[in-house]
Design an enzyme around this catalytic site. Structure first.
Site, PDB file in Angstrom:
ATOM      1  N   ASN A 196      -7.204   2.315  10.004  1.00 51.13           N
ATOM      2  CA  ASN A 196      -5.876   2.465  10.609  1.00 51.13           C
ATOM      3  C   ASN A 196      -6.059   2.504  12.109  1.00 51.13           C
ATOM      4  O   ASN A 196      -6.833   3.315  12.623  1.00 51.13           O
ATOM      5  CB  ASN A 196      -5.198   3.756  10.157  1.00 51.13           C
ATOM      6  CG  ASN A 196      -4.859   3.738   8.666  1.00 51.13           C
ATOM      7  OD1 ASN A 196      -5.028   2.726   7.993  1.00 51.13           O
ATOM      8  ND2 ASN A 196      -4.391   4.859   8.170  1.00 51.13           N
ATOM      9  N   HIS A 236      -2.573  10.959   0.581  1.00 52.44           N
ATOM     10  CA  HIS A 236      -2.036  10.776   1.931  1.00 52.44           C
ATOM     11  C   HIS A 236      -1.391  12.102   2.345  1.00 52.44           C
ATOM     12  O   HIS A 236      -0.177  12.169   2.577  1.00 52.44           O
ATOM     13  CB  HIS A 236      -1.064   9.601   1.964  1.00 52.44           C
ATOM     14  CG  HIS A 236      -0.824   9.018   3.335  1.00 52.44           C
ATOM     15  ND1 HIS A 236      -0.965   7.671   3.629  1.00 52.44           N
ATOM     16  CD2 HIS A 236      -0.451   9.590   4.494  1.00 52.44           C
ATOM     17  CE1 HIS A 236      -0.666   7.458   4.905  1.00 52.44           C
ATOM     18  NE2 HIS A 236      -0.353   8.612   5.455  1.00 52.44           N
ATOM     19  N   GLU A 278      -3.438   0.159   8.263  1.00 49.66           N
ATOM     20  CA  GLU A 278      -2.224   0.510   9.014  1.00 49.66           C
ATOM     21  C   GLU A 278      -2.355   0.008  10.444  1.00 49.66           C
ATOM     22  O   GLU A 278      -3.402   0.151  11.076  1.00 49.66           O
ATOM     23  CB  GLU A 278      -1.993   2.033   9.095  1.00 49.66           C
ATOM     24  CG  GLU A 278      -1.536   2.682   7.828  1.00 49.66           C
ATOM     25  CD  GLU A 278      -1.344   4.188   7.979  1.00 49.66           C
ATOM     26  OE1 GLU A 278      -1.066   4.654   9.107  1.00 49.66           O
ATOM     27  OE2 GLU A 278      -1.491   4.883   6.962  1.00 49.66           O
ATOM     28  N   GLU A 328      -7.119   8.765   6.137  1.00 52.20           N
ATOM     29  CA  GLU A 328      -7.348   9.485   7.397  1.00 52.20           C
ATOM     30  C   GLU A 328      -7.779  10.934   7.196  1.00 52.20           C
ATOM     31  O   GLU A 328      -7.069  11.867   7.616  1.00 52.20           O
ATOM     32  CB  GLU A 328      -6.101   9.421   8.283  1.00 52.20           C
ATOM     33  CG  GLU A 328      -5.672   8.012   8.640  1.00 52.20           C
ATOM     34  CD  GLU A 328      -4.614   7.981   9.747  1.00 52.20           C
ATOM     35  OE1 GLU A 328      -4.102   9.050  10.140  1.00 52.20           O
ATOM     36  OE2 GLU A 328      -4.322   6.878  10.247  1.00 52.20           O
ATOM     37  N   ARG A 341       0.856  -1.192   0.000  1.00 54.80           N
ATOM     38  CA  ARG A 341       0.000   0.000   0.000  1.00 54.80           C
ATOM     39  C   ARG A 341       0.891   1.240   0.000  1.00 54.80           C
ATOM     40  O   ARG A 341       1.686   1.417   0.915  1.00 54.80           O
ATOM     41  CB  ARG A 341      -0.901  -0.012   1.243  1.00 54.80           C
ATOM     42  CG  ARG A 341      -1.718   1.248   1.450  1.00 54.80           C
ATOM     43  CD  ARG A 341      -2.622   1.134   2.684  1.00 54.80           C
ATOM     44  NE  ARG A 341      -3.388   2.345   2.880  1.00 54.80           N
ATOM     45  CZ  ARG A 341      -3.103   3.284   3.786  1.00 54.80           C
ATOM     46  NH1 ARG A 341      -2.077   3.157   4.597  1.00 54.80           N
ATOM     47  NH2 ARG A 341      -3.853   4.361   3.887  1.00 54.80           N
ATOM     48  N   TYR A 382      -4.001   2.472  15.919  1.00 52.87           N
ATOM     49  CA  TYR A 382      -2.772   2.530  16.717  1.00 52.87           C
ATOM     50  C   TYR A 382      -3.033   2.404  18.213  1.00 52.87           C
ATOM     51  O   TYR A 382      -2.291   1.720  18.923  1.00 52.87           O
ATOM     52  CB  TYR A 382      -2.006   3.834  16.417  1.00 52.87           C
ATOM     53  CG  TYR A 382      -1.420   3.832  15.030  1.00 52.87           C
ATOM     54  CD1 TYR A 382      -0.174   3.275  14.784  1.00 52.87           C
ATOM     55  CD2 TYR A 382      -2.144   4.326  13.949  1.00 52.87           C
ATOM     56  CE1 TYR A 382       0.355   3.223  13.510  1.00 52.87           C
ATOM     57  CE2 TYR A 382      -1.616   4.276  12.652  1.00 52.87           C
ATOM     58  CZ  TYR A 382      -0.369   3.718  12.448  1.00 52.87           C
ATOM     59  OH  TYR A 382       0.150   3.659  11.180  1.00 52.87           O
TER      60      TYR A 382
HETATM   61  C1  GBH Z   1      -1.028   7.450  10.574  1.00 48.86           C
HETATM   62  O1  GBH Z   1      -1.469   8.536  11.298  1.00 48.86           O
HETATM   63  C2  GBH Z   1      -0.645   7.934   9.221  1.00 48.86           C
HETATM   64  O2  GBH Z   1      -1.526   7.474   8.230  1.00 48.86           O
HETATM   65  C3  GBH Z   1       0.785   7.621   8.873  1.00 48.86           C
HETATM   66  O3  GBH Z   1       1.170   8.412   7.793  1.00 48.86           O
HETATM   67  C4  GBH Z   1       1.651   7.824  10.079  1.00 48.86           C
HETATM   68  O4  GBH Z   1       3.013   7.738   9.783  1.00 48.86           O
HETATM   69  C5  GBH Z   1       1.281   6.778  11.080  1.00 48.86           C
HETATM   70  O5  GBH Z   1      -0.083   6.767  11.326  1.00 48.86           O
HETATM   71  C6  GBH Z   1       2.018   6.886  12.407  1.00 48.86           C
HETATM   72  O6  GBH Z   1       1.731   8.075  13.057  1.00 48.86           O
HETATM   73  O7  GBH Z   1      -3.597  12.685  17.650  1.00 48.86           O
HETATM   74  O8  GBH Z   1      -2.547  12.961  19.721  1.00 48.86           O
HETATM   75  O9  GBH Z   1      -4.986  12.822  19.626  1.00 48.86           O
HETATM   76  C7  GBH Z   1      -1.902   8.249  12.589  1.00 48.86           C
HETATM   77  C8  GBH Z   1      -2.397   9.508  13.229  1.00 48.86           C
HETATM   78  C9  GBH Z   1      -2.321   8.819  15.493  1.00 48.86           C
HETATM   79  C10 GBH Z   1      -3.961  10.402  14.720  1.00 48.86           C
HETATM   80  C11 GBH Z   1      -3.044   8.686  16.778  1.00 48.86           C
HETATM   81  C12 GBH Z   1      -4.676  10.233  16.010  1.00 48.86           C
HETATM   82  C13 GBH Z   1      -4.369   9.840  18.340  1.00 48.86           C
HETATM   83  C14 GBH Z   1      -3.580  10.603  19.349  1.00 48.86           C
HETATM   84  N1  GBH Z   1      -3.175   9.225  14.413  1.00 48.86           N
HETATM   85  N2  GBH Z   1      -3.729   9.910  17.047  1.00 48.86           N
HETATM   86  S1  GBH Z   1      -3.719  12.375  19.059  1.00 48.86           S
END
Ligand code: GBH
Length: 474
Positions: A302, A127, A378, A172, A83, A304
Site C-alpha cells: 500500500n 483489516h 492500495e 498494514e 479486494r 500513499y
Molecule cells: C490505508 O492506511 C488503509 O489500509 C486504509 O484502510 C485507509 O483508508 C487508507 O490507507 C487511507 O488512509 O501516519 O501520519 O505518519 C494508510 C495509513 C497512511 C499510515 C500514511 C502511514 C504516513 C503518515 N498510512 N501514513 S503518518
C-alpha cells in the site's frame, strides 16, 4: 505485440490485474446484525474524542445490505478484481469458538455475486477490526491472539476457499501495532511503545499461523499474500546522522515485518535500537521466526506518500509531525527522529503527492526480494469533490494522482519490477478511520444521507484504463 509504439509504452503486461479495494469496518455498517459482536473499532469510534465528528462505522456505506448493487457498480467500472476484508467478529463472534454461519453466509453471497459478475474476489483476513473480546484479554500485546487468528483463518478458508483464490493475511500490521498501541490514533488507542513492539511480533506470528492454516485448508492453486504499508524512507540530506535516522525508521517501519517474513529473521539493528523497550529474547520464542517465514506467493504494497526524515537537531524548526493527532510517537526507540513534509502538492490528508516514491519503493522492494511477485494493494488519495450543474463530480485531482502513480507503476515494470496488479483505494467514499467521513477516497461518491452512489469522473477514467490495460489520456 510490438512494444515500440508510443501507445504500447503505456500498456501493462497481459494479465495485469486491475481492481479496487475496501475494508469491512469502513463500508459494511450493520454492526449488530446476524450475530456480529463489537470490534475494537466499534469501541474506539464510540469513545468521545477519538474520531473526527464523532463518526462511527455503525452504518458506513451500508454495504452489508447493498452489496448486490455495489457489485453491479463494480461491473460497470469493468473491475477485474475486488479486494475486501472479512470482519473477524462477524465470522467468529468474540474471536474464539465455532464459526457463525450467518456471518460466513454474507461473505459467501458476496463472493458468489462477484464470481457471477466475472470479478475475482481478493480476501483480506484482517483489516484492523479485532474482536473487542480479544482486546479484553490483551489484544495484539499477547501471544494468544496470534493463535486465535490462525483458527479464524482456518474457519474462513474452509468456508470460502473453494471460490477465493487469493488470500491476504494482514493489512498494514504497522498501523495495527504502532498506531493502535503506540501513538493511539487507531483502535484500541493504547500509547505504550513497549506494547506496540510486542504487538508487532504477535501480528507477525499471526501472519505465520494464518499462512499455515490457509495452506492446510485451501486448494493447492490458491495464493497467500500479506499487505504492508512499506514506508519509502528518504534521508533529508546525506549527512550520516540523517542517514542513520532513515535506517532507524526503515527498521521499525518496514524491516520489523519484512525481516521475519521474507529475510530470515528480525534485523539486528532493530533489536539493538529497541532493546531498552523489549526483551526480544523472551518475546520471540524458539520456532517463531520459522513460523513467520512461511513462504508467501505475493507481497501487497500500500503506497500513499514518501517518508522524509532527519536526525533530531537537523531542520527541526520546519519539522512536520506526521503522526496524526497524538503526542505519542508511533516509532518506538526512534521517537526523536524528525519527520519532514516532502515538497509539492498534498492531498486532503496533508500527504505529499509523490509518484517517484512509488517507483523507488517498487524497485527497492524488487531488489530486496527477488523472485517475489508484487501488487499494489492500495493507492489513491483524498481529494475535494467538485460537483457541477450536470450532476457529475469532477475530481480532476484524483485523476491526475492516479495517472501519475500508474505511470510510476508502469515505469517500474518496464525496469524489471514484477508487479502483477493495482488496486485503487477506494471503490467508495467510506469511514476513513480517525478522520471519519470527512475525507473522501472513493472513485464513487457516497451521499451518506441517502446512500446514493455516484461514480466520479475518476471512476470513468479508471474504467477506461482497465478496458485498455493501459494509462489513458487525461
Ligand atoms: C490505508 O492506511 C488503509 O489500509 C486504509 O484502510 C485507509 O483508508 C487508507 O490507507 C487511507 O488512509 O501516519 O501520519 O505518519 C494508510 C495509513 C497512511 C499510515 C500514511 C502511514 C504516513 C503518515 N498510512 N501514513 S503518518
Amino acid at each position: 505485440s510490438p512494444a515500440s509504439t508510443a501507445v504500447d509504452r503505456l500498456h501493462f503486461p497481459p494479465g495485469f490485474l486491475w481492481g479496487a479495494a475496501t475494508a469491512a469496518y469502513q463500508i459494511e455498517g450493520a454492526v449488530a446484525e446476524d450475530g456480529r459482536t463489537p470490534s475494537i473499532w466499534d469501541t474506539f469510534s464510540h469513545t468521545p474524542g477519538k474520531v473526527a465528528g464523532g463518526d462511527t462505522g455503525d452504518t458506513a456505506c451500508d454495504h452489508y445490505h447493498r452489496y448486490r448493487t455495489d457489485v453491479t457498480l463494480m461491473s460497470h467500472l469493468g473491475l477485474q478484481a475486488y479486494r475486501f476484508s472479512l470482519s473477524w467478529p462477524r465470522i467468529q463472534p468474540g474471536g474464539r469458538g465455532p464459526a457463525n454461519p450467518a456471518g460466513l453466509d454474507f461473505y459467501s453471497r458476496l463472493v458468489d455475486e462477484l464470481l457471477d459478475a466475472g470479478i475475482r474476489p481478493v480476501v483480506t483476513l484482517y483489516h484492523w477490526d479485532l474482536p473487542q473480546a480479544l482486546e479484553e484479554t490483551g489484544g495484539w500485546t499477547v501471544r494468544e491472539t496470534a493463535e486465535r487468528f490462525g483458527e479464524y483463518a482456518a474457519l474462513a478458508a474452509d468456508a470460502l476457499g473453494d471460490r477465493v483464490a487469493l488470500w491476504t493475511t494482514l493489512n498494514e500490521p504497522w498501523c495495527s501495532a504502532f498506531l493502535g498501541y503506540g501513538s493511539g490514533v487507531h483502535a484500541p488507542g493504547r500509547t505504550d511503545p513497549a506494547l506496540a513492539l510486542r504487538a508487532a511480533h504477535h501480528l507477525n506470528l499471526a501472519h505465520g499461523r494464518a499462512t499455515a492454516a490457509l495452506r492446510a485448508t485451501l486448494p493447492a492453486h490458491a495464493q497467500v499474500a500479506v499487505t504492508l504499508n512499506l514506508h519509502q524512507v528518504r534521508a533529508l540530506t546525506s549527512d550520516p546522522a540523517d542517514l542513520d535516522a532513515a535506517r532507524r525508521i526503515d527498521a521499525v517501519g518496514n524491516r520489523i515485518f519484512t525481516g521475519p517474513m521474507l529475510s530470515g529473521g528480525y534485523p539486528a539493528d532493530l533489536l539493538a535500537d529497541t532493546a531498552h523497550l523489549v526483551d526480544w529474547d523472551t518475546l520471540v520464542r524458539p520456532g517463531d521466526e520459522a513460523v513467520i517465514a512461511a513462504p508467501i506467493d505475493l507481497l501487497g504494497i500500500n503506497y500513499y506518500t514518501p517518508t522524509v526524515v532527519s536526525a533530531p537537531a537537523h531542520g527541526a524548526a520546519d519539522a512536520h509531525h506526521a503522526h496524526g493527532e497524538s503526542s505519542h510517537s508511533p516509532w518506538p526507540g526512534s521517537e526523536d527522529v524528525t519527520f519532514h513534509l516532502p515538497p509539492g502538492d498534498t492531498t486532503e490528508m496533508g500527504w505529499a503527492i509523490d509518484p517517484t516514491g512509488l517507483y523507488d519503493l517498487l524497485m527497492a522492494t524488487s531488489r530486496a526480494h527477488p523472485g517475489l511477485p508484487l501488487a499494489i494493494t492500495e493507492n489513491g488519495g483524498a481529494f475535494p469533490d467538485v460537483p457541477t450543474a450536470d450532476g457529475q463530480i469532477h475530481d480532476h485531482d484524483r485523476i491526475d494522482y492516479l495517472h501519475r502513480h500508474l505511470a510510476a507503476v508502469h515505469r517500474a515494470i518496464a525496469d524489471g519490477a514484477d508487479v502483477r496488479g493495482y488496486f485503487l483505494w477506494s471503490l467508495l467514499d467510506n469511514f476513513e478511520w480517525a478522520y471519519g467521513y470527512e475525507k473522501r477516497f472513493g472513485a464513487v461518491h457516497v451521499d451518506y444521507a441517502t446512500q446514493l452512489r455516484t461514480p466520479k469522473r475518476s471512476a470513468r477514467w479508471y474504467a477506461r484504463a482497465i478496458a485498455a490495460n493501459a494509462i489513458p489520456g487525461l
